[in-house]
Design an enzyme around this catalytic site. Structure first.
Site, PDB file in Angstrom:
ATOM      1  N   PRO A   1       0.819  -1.208   0.000  1.00 28.82           N
ATOM      2  CA  PRO A   1       0.000   0.000   0.000  1.00 28.82           C
ATOM      3  C   PRO A   1       0.857   1.265   0.000  1.00 28.82           C
ATOM      4  O   PRO A   1       1.931   1.280   0.605  1.00 28.82           O
ATOM      5  CB  PRO A   1      -0.782  -0.089   1.320  1.00 28.82           C
TER       6      PRO A   1
ATOM      7  N   HIS B   1      19.112   1.153  29.974  1.00 27.52           N
ATOM      8  CA  HIS B   1      18.713   0.301  28.853  1.00 27.52           C
ATOM      9  C   HIS B   1      19.125   0.951  27.518  1.00 27.52           C
ATOM     10  O   HIS B   1      19.765   0.321  26.677  1.00 27.52           O
ATOM     11  CB  HIS B   1      17.187   0.093  28.914  1.00 27.52           C
ATOM     12  N   GLU B   2      18.780   2.226  27.369  1.00 29.82           N
ATOM     13  CA  GLU B   2      19.079   2.916  26.104  1.00 29.82           C
ATOM     14  C   GLU B   2      20.588   3.112  25.926  1.00 29.82           C
ATOM     15  O   GLU B   2      21.116   2.947  24.826  1.00 29.82           O
ATOM     16  CB  GLU B   2      18.352   4.275  26.037  1.00 29.82           C
TER      17      GLU B   2
HETATM   18  P1  ADP Z   1      -1.459   2.904  -3.652  1.00 32.43           P
HETATM   19  O1  ADP Z   1      -2.510   2.984  -4.697  1.00 32.43           O
HETATM   20  O2  ADP Z   1      -0.255   2.117  -4.080  1.00 32.43           O
HETATM   21  O3  ADP Z   1      -1.932   2.458  -2.308  1.00 32.43           O
HETATM   22  P2  ADP Z   1      -1.407   5.737  -4.000  1.00 32.43           P
HETATM   23  O4  ADP Z   1      -1.127   5.829  -5.451  1.00 32.43           O
HETATM   24  O5  ADP Z   1      -2.820   5.926  -3.591  1.00 32.43           O
HETATM   25  O6  ADP Z   1      -0.890   4.359  -3.409  1.00 32.43           O
HETATM   26  O7  ADP Z   1      -0.450   6.761  -3.245  1.00 32.43           O
HETATM   27  C1  ADP Z   1      -0.877   7.471  -2.125  1.00 32.43           C
HETATM   28  C2  ADP Z   1      -0.136   8.780  -2.049  1.00 32.43           C
HETATM   29  O8  ADP Z   1       1.258   8.544  -1.811  1.00 32.43           O
HETATM   30  C3  ADP Z   1      -0.176   9.574  -3.324  1.00 32.43           C
HETATM   31  O9  ADP Z   1      -1.268  10.432  -3.335  1.00 32.43           O
HETATM   32  C4  ADP Z   1       1.131  10.319  -3.331  1.00 32.43           C
HETATM   33  O10 ADP Z   1       0.996  11.513  -2.612  1.00 32.43           O
HETATM   34  C5  ADP Z   1       2.065   9.437  -2.559  1.00 32.43           C
HETATM   35  N1  ADP Z   1       2.938   8.618  -3.435  1.00 32.43           N
HETATM   36  C6  ADP Z   1       2.997   7.270  -3.448  1.00 32.43           C
HETATM   37  N2  ADP Z   1       3.907   6.851  -4.327  1.00 32.43           N
HETATM   38  C7  ADP Z   1       4.444   7.951  -4.892  1.00 32.43           C
HETATM   39  C8  ADP Z   1       5.435   8.164  -5.891  1.00 32.43           C
HETATM   40  N3  ADP Z   1       6.066   7.153  -6.477  1.00 32.43           N
HETATM   41  N4  ADP Z   1       5.733   9.430  -6.228  1.00 32.43           N
HETATM   42  C9  ADP Z   1       5.105  10.460  -5.639  1.00 32.43           C
HETATM   43  N5  ADP Z   1       4.158  10.323  -4.712  1.00 32.43           N
HETATM   44  C10 ADP Z   1       3.816   9.092  -4.316  1.00 32.43           C
END
Ligand code: ADP
Length: 587
Positions: A177, A396-397
């Site tokens: 995604p 820890h850190e």
């Molecule tokens: P998908 O369909 O793969 O889930 P989207 O095409 O809906 O992703 O991308 C969501 C948003 O992320 C876009 O509106 C854009 O702002 C940004 N984005 C994602 N990939 C790119 C890319 N390769 N170049 C520029 N913007 C991107």
């Protein structure tokens, strides 16, 4: 006088016989008779009024009135009654009429909805505004050039037809995604200047059986009527899952919809001008019939952007945002491994919001840093009070960071902080990912082992400072990371004495119905034991290494913890200076 009776006020009740006596005695000023109601309204000289029921044309009453010379008026209210009854009758019919109209309209709406729920309302993108072009999609150049072919077909179909070439009807975009699949599809429509019909796979499947299939038909009809055009089906896996794989016979509606989709794709002739672009992040669950030539015969894999890709995506999104000169997008691309295009765009957006909130005209590095932390670590909380808990977190850190500084193959430290974050994070150590590893994509055994050692540095510090009985569950996330990496080292990468064999049982989500009937691991129970043994061995060696690095430096750890509690955050140079370690040249 008579007007005084129009709204008679009855102050006292009088009987018929009393009325006759009162008339005769002359105590009555005037009488008004309403024959249709068989009533008289009496007005006494003393101002009181009374209503008496009498018989119309009662001779005794009329005679007494005449004899006493009392004023008698007759009021005919038949007209008033007629108007009142007409109005109430008319209102009644009006209400009935409105009610009937309302019922008819409602039932028509329901019928329309019932008949029309199959009609999809795909969004037809306006072509003149907010068009997306290939220029706007950054970092995925090979994928763009694949789709360029579609654009030139849509623009110059004759060139292809003359040579008898068949253009693929469907293109499947596969990728996680937010990697720009929708954007790419829109860019094809934008470049070719053709209508863009988009629908999500889940929109096909509704409550009623048969709706999906009719939506598919309708969508294709709309697209054909506007050819050349693009149909974009997002999340096609929700409708195009392998048929017959559901438990208990599967989902009829979904299968019917898929069958309709396959039929429609076969139905329109080659080069009809309609290109279907579908997107999914689960190509493995798609029905094989969808993927055969003549349907989605071309698949384009879009992976998460590499460092260069991230830099390009950041530059595209920075076009509309005023960045300060000190912001180096190359550095930000390095700091954001595993970020998708959508996450990178979100990073810049968050930074812009932070900069607007602090009334700045430009986005400066600190805004980007805060935005990155907000995205990766959650919202920041108020600093902890100096307490034993804070000290434990600090040790820890410091443990993580000091081990990292002392391990040659480990990533460079960016900062150690005790500023808590929402979700129970008391502090964290951030690293700069190794540029070489990122760029080449090649991960060595040494590099992975150093990750195990650094991840266990926190637990090692707790053990050294607080003893084996006072260690905390705060290291559970680190332990999970160690288990995952160590298991991959053994089962996938052949980094153990079990040798270069793949012992991986895929980590993908289970696809019910298909994976349940799949065979289990192809290796024996003794191999399972051996894998566990190797994983345990790696984790044990890693924690021993971390302890051996920290034990002789107890004093340095104490100094670093004091400084960390005092300053809340230690950046690379300050940390290395206090630790007395020279900066690394790698990563
Ligand atoms: P998908 O369909 O793969 O889930 P989207 O095409 O809906 O992703 O991308 C969501 C948003 O992320 C876009 O509106 C854009 O702002 C940004 N984005 C994602 N990939 C790119 C890319 N390769 N170049 C520029 N913007 C991107």
């Amino acid at each position: 006088m008579s007007n005084g009776f129009l709204r008679p006020v009855t102050n006292s009740s009088t009987s018929y016989s009393e009325l006759l006596i009162d008339i005769s005695s002359g105590s009555i000023e005037s009488i008004q008779m309403i024959p249709s109601r068989q009533e008289v309204y009496v007005k006494y000289k003393n101002g009181t009024q009374s209503k008496v029921n009498i018989l119309v044309n009662d001779p005794r009453f009329l005679r007494t009135v005449k004899e006493s010379n009392t004023e008698l008026t007759i009021k005919d209210i038949r007209n008033e009654q007629f108007i009142a009854s007409s109005i109430s009758g008319f209102s009644f019919f009006l209400i009935i009429f409105i009610g009937i109209i309302f019922l008819i309209r409602r039932s028509t709406q329901i019928t329309n909805r019932t008949m029309g729920f199959g009609r999809s309302q795909p969004k037809i993108r306006a072509l003149d505004k907010e068009q997306i072009h290939f220029d706007d999609v950054a970092g995925i150049n090979e994928e763009k050039s694949e789709l360029q072919e579609m654009v030139s077909f849509l623009l110059f179909p004759d060139n292809y037809k003359k040579l008898g070439a068949k253009i693929p009807k469907g293109v499947l975009l596969v990728g996680p995604p937010g990697t720009g699949k929708t954007m790419l599809a829109k860019a094809v429509a934008g470049e070719a200047n053709v209508p863009f019909f988009s629908i999500a796979g889940s929109e096909f499947v509704e409550l009623f059986v048969g709706v999906g299939a009719s939506r598919v038909r309708d969508l294709f009809n709309q697209a054909k009527s506007k050819a050349p055009s693009i149909i974009f089906i997002d999340e096609i896996d929700s409708v195009g899952r392998q048929r017959g794989a559901g438990i208990g016979g599967g989902n009829d509606e979904r299968e019917q919809t898929l069958n309709q989709l396959l039929t429609e794709m076969d139905g329109f002739g080659d080069n009809s001008g309609v290109i279907i672009i579908a997107a999914t992040n689960r190509a493995d669950v798609l029905d094989s019939a969808l993927l055969r030539p003549g349907r989605f015969d071309r698949s384009i894999y879009i992976s998460l952007p590499d460092r260069k890709g991230r830099e390009e995506i950041l530059s595209v999104h920075a076009r509309s945002k005023p960045l300060d000169e000190d912001v180096c997008l190359k550095d930000w691309a390095l700091r954001t491994p595993g970020f998708s295009g959508a996450e990178l765009s979100n990073l810049l957006n968050e930074a812009a919001i932070l900069s607007a909130r602090s009334n700045k005209k430009k986005i400066v590095t600190i805004h980007l840093e805060k935005a990155l932390e907000r995205i990766t670590m959650g919202l920041s909380c108020a600093p902890l009070q100096d307490s034993s808990k804070k000290r434990l977190i600090a040790y820890h850190e410091v443990g993580h960071a000091l081990v990292a500084a002392l391990t040659p193959n480990a990533d460079k430290i960016d900062k150690v902080t005790l500023l808590p974050r929402s979700g129970g994070i008391g502090g964290f150590t951030r690293f700069w990912p190794d540029e070489e590893v990122l760029d080449s994509g090649l991960i060595s055994k040494n590099y992975l082992f150093s990750k195990l050692v650094v991840a266990l540095g926190g637990r090692a510090a707790e053990l050294i400072v607080f003893g084996p009985n006072e260690i905390t569950q705060g290291a559970s996330g680190d332990i999970e990371t160690v288990s995952r990496i160590a298991r991959e080292m053994v089962t996938r990468f052949g980094f153990s004495s079990l040798g270069p064999i793949s012992l991986d049982s895929t980590n993908d989500e289970v696809f019910l119905g298909r994976d349940l009937i799949k065979k289990g691991p192809t290796y024996s129970q003794s191999t399972v034991k051996a894998i566990d043994q190797q994983v345990r061995e790696l984790a044990k060696t890693a924690i021993e290494t971390a302890i051996s690095l920290l034990s002789p430096r107890r004093q340095v750890m104490d100094q670093l913890v004091e400084a960390l509690i005092e300053e809340e955050t230690l950046h690379t140079e300050r940390f290395l200076e206090l630790a007395g370690v020279s900066p690394k040249t790698n990563g």
